[in-house]
Design a protein around this motif. Structure first.
Motif, PDB file in Angstrom:
ATOM      1  N   ALA A  76      11.398   2.540  15.993  1.00  0.00           N
ATOM      2  CA  ALA A  76      12.844   2.350  16.068  1.00  0.00           C
ATOM      3  C   ALA A  76      13.606   3.515  15.452  1.00  0.00           C
ATOM      4  O   ALA A  76      14.834   3.566  15.526  1.00  0.00           O
ATOM      5  CB  ALA A  76      13.241   1.044  15.375  1.00  0.00           C
ATOM      6  N   GLY A  77      12.888   4.438  14.832  1.00  0.00           N
ATOM      7  CA  GLY A  77      13.509   5.599  14.208  1.00  0.00           C
ATOM      8  C   GLY A  77      13.383   6.839  15.070  1.00  0.00           C
ATOM      9  O   GLY A  77      13.116   6.771  16.277  1.00  0.00           O
ATOM     10  N   ARG A  95       8.556  -3.201  25.446  1.00  0.00           N
ATOM     11  CA  ARG A  95       9.566  -2.459  26.190  1.00  0.00           C
ATOM     12  C   ARG A  95      10.960  -2.936  25.794  1.00  0.00           C
ATOM     13  O   ARG A  95      11.210  -4.132  25.664  1.00  0.00           O
ATOM     14  CB  ARG A  95       9.353  -2.650  27.691  1.00  0.00           C
ATOM     15  N   GLY A  96      11.851  -1.997  25.580  1.00  0.00           N
ATOM     16  CA  GLY A  96      13.226  -2.349  25.234  1.00  0.00           C
ATOM     17  C   GLY A  96      13.471  -2.544  23.751  1.00  0.00           C
ATOM     18  O   GLY A  96      14.576  -2.949  23.362  1.00  0.00           O
ATOM     19  N   LEU A  97      12.481  -2.267  22.888  1.00  0.00           N
ATOM     20  CA  LEU A  97      12.720  -2.371  21.446  1.00  0.00           C
ATOM     21  C   LEU A  97      13.900  -1.476  21.082  1.00  0.00           C
ATOM     22  O   LEU A  97      13.895  -0.279  21.380  1.00  0.00           O
ATOM     23  CB  LEU A  97      11.483  -1.931  20.668  1.00  0.00           C
ATOM     24  N   PRO A  98      14.928  -2.029  20.435  1.00  0.00           N
ATOM     25  CA  PRO A  98      16.125  -1.219  20.153  1.00  0.00           C
ATOM     26  C   PRO A  98      15.839  -0.081  19.175  1.00  0.00           C
ATOM     27  O   PRO A  98      15.070  -0.249  18.222  1.00  0.00           O
ATOM     28  CB  PRO A  98      17.095  -2.230  19.527  1.00  0.00           C
ATOM     29  N   PHE A  99      16.436   1.058  19.406  1.00  0.00           N
ATOM     30  CA  PHE A  99      16.429   2.129  18.424  1.00  0.00           C
ATOM     31  C   PHE A  99      17.430   1.792  17.328  1.00  0.00           C
ATOM     32  O   PHE A  99      18.442   1.134  17.553  1.00  0.00           O
ATOM     33  CB  PHE A  99      16.824   3.461  19.065  1.00  0.00           C
ATOM     34  N   HIS A 145      11.807  13.774   5.734  1.00  0.00           N
ATOM     35  CA  HIS A 145      13.038  13.014   6.001  1.00  0.00           C
ATOM     36  C   HIS A 145      12.643  11.620   6.457  1.00  0.00           C
ATOM     37  O   HIS A 145      11.460  11.340   6.712  1.00  0.00           O
ATOM     38  CB  HIS A 145      13.915  13.710   7.054  1.00  0.00           C
ATOM     39  N   GLY A 146      13.607  10.755   6.534  1.00  0.00           N
ATOM     40  CA  GLY A 146      13.344   9.372   6.886  1.00  0.00           C
ATOM     41  C   GLY A 146      13.502   9.078   8.362  1.00  0.00           C
ATOM     42  O   GLY A 146      13.539   9.993   9.204  1.00  0.00           O
ATOM     43  N   THR A 147      13.634   7.789   8.661  1.00  0.00           N
ATOM     44  CA  THR A 147      13.678   7.352  10.058  1.00  0.00           C
ATOM     45  C   THR A 147      15.035   7.573  10.714  1.00  0.00           C
ATOM     46  O   THR A 147      15.140   7.504  11.941  1.00  0.00           O
ATOM     47  CB  THR A 147      13.323   5.859  10.150  1.00  0.00           C
ATOM     48  N   ALA A 185      18.915   7.543  15.642  1.00  0.00           N
ATOM     49  CA  ALA A 185      17.734   7.266  16.463  1.00  0.00           C
ATOM     50  C   ALA A 185      18.139   6.848  17.866  1.00  0.00           C
ATOM     51  O   ALA A 185      19.068   6.066  18.065  1.00  0.00           O
ATOM     52  CB  ALA A 185      16.886   6.175  15.819  1.00  0.00           C
ATOM     53  N   GLY A 186      17.459   7.381  18.852  1.00  0.00           N
ATOM     54  CA  GLY A 186      17.720   7.056  20.247  1.00  0.00           C
ATOM     55  C   GLY A 186      18.849   7.830  20.877  1.00  0.00           C
ATOM     56  O   GLY A 186      19.181   7.606  22.047  1.00  0.00           O
ATOM     57  N   THR A 187      19.428   8.792  20.137  1.00  0.00           N
ATOM     58  CA  THR A 187      20.554   9.574  20.668  1.00  0.00           C
ATOM     59  C   THR A 187      20.142  10.962  21.131  1.00  0.00           C
ATOM     60  O   THR A 187      20.941  11.655  21.766  1.00  0.00           O
ATOM     61  CB  THR A 187      21.657   9.732  19.605  1.00  0.00           C
TER      62      THR A 187
END
Length: 328
Positions: free
Chosen positions: A14-15, A82-86, A297-299, A304-306
């Motif tokens: 998700a990160g 599938r589709g796990l949100p970022f 660095h972190g997640t 994330a996802g951009t």
């Protein structure tokens, strides 16, 4: 095929881990052979988000990897729906992140990978999945059967090793003793010698402001917890200097006076390194029976996802992993 094979863990799905990996893969072929331990569909999704022409090639074992241009070899554990949100905390992603590290450590311990390089995981997600570790460092220590390891942050200008890391400040001061300080310095010294620095110059920070200023500040922690370790180290020929004030020692290290700074607690070491830029630092776990590096660095759930994530730290982490593996 002379370049080291590196097991790259995908981190928290998700990160930004998948994104920094797909951006980094085309930039590391010259010095490494990366095999990702993760989720092929998530990597394909990240490649599309980032606009990187990279297609996953699924393998069961590192020996099946092709390392072909335009592909990313991946051991697909298939744990991400599938589709796990970022950008959202997920126990599913936390469980997957744990399993990626477990498989990578098994490959490295079996000699099927010469190093491990980890994308960031989320500690809260890891805990939500039932794995109660402060982070990668402690998790890898348990998976490889090592009782004590150290965290080293490395940049082009400054290297820092930590006596304590992911515990509260009061707890850190209580935990620090001359034995732990000595073991930490020795781990740092031996790592730099293995990396080709014949006689590392090591600066050891104090705990209190101005390193206690001869007992003016604090309760004698420097004399009790640090000085005995330095005396033993110097008697063995280790060039360990201190205790030194932390507010000036990093400036001195940055201008080249020292090869390594020993920080007593997390923020004492992390702050000065991170001011250089998150893309500049690489995290190296010192004391494991395998080589492990990581991004510093972190997640970054906020981006994330951009497709905005910078892969500089991942590229450098893989470069350091390959360099250490070649020397080993």
């Amino acid at each position: 095929m002379s370049t080291p094979l590196i097991a790259v863990t995908m981190g928290d799905a998700a990160g930004i881990g998948p994104e920094v990996i797909v951006r980094a893969i085309p930039r590391v072929a010259e010095f490494s052979r990366p095999v990702v331990i993760g989720d092929a569909a998530r990597l394909a999704e990240a490649a599309a988000i980032c606009g990187v022409p990279l297609t996953p090639h699924v393998v069961d074992e590192p020996e099946q990897a092709r390392f072909a241009p335009g592909t990313v070899d991946v051991i697909d554990l298939g744990l991400i729906p599938r589709g796990l949100p970022f950008g959202e905390l997920s126990p599913v992603a936390g469980e997957a992140a744990y399993q990626y590290v477990r498989v990578a450590s098994e490959l490295a311990m079996a000699g099927k990978a010469q190093a491990i390089c980890t994308a960031p995981l989320n500690k809260e997600a890891l805990h939500a999945a039932g794995h109660r570790y402060p982070g990668h460092t402690e998790l890898l220590a348990e998976l490889t059967g090592v009782p004590e390891v150290s965290m080293m942050l490395a940049t082009d200008t400054v290297r820092v090793i930590h006596v304590t890391t992911h515990i509260g400040l009061i707890d850190a001061i209580e935990r620090i003793d001359h034995g732990l300080v000595e073991r930490t310095v020795r781990r740092g010294h031996d790592t730099l010698v293995a990396a080709g620095i014949e006689r590392p110059r090591i600066a050891v920070c104090g705990i209190n402001p101005h390193a206690g200023e001869n007992g003016l500040f604090g309760r004698g922690e420097e004399e009790e917890k640090i000085v005995p370790a330095l005396e033993r180290l110097r008697a063995d020929g280790v060039d360990a200097r201190g205790p030194l004030p932390a507010d000036t020692v990093f400036f001195r290290a940055g201008r080249g006076d020292f090869d390594l700074v020993v920080a007593m607690y997390h923020d004492q070491g992390h702050g000065p390194v991170k001011i250089l830029g998150l893309e500049a630092g690489v995290n190296i776990t010192v004391g494991l029976p395998v080589i492990r590096t990581s991004v510093d660095h972190g997640t970054a759930f906020d981006i994330a996802g951009t497709g905005k994530a910078d892969a500089g730290s991942m590229v450098e982490a893989m470069r350091q992993a390959a360099r250490l593996a070649r020397r080993t």
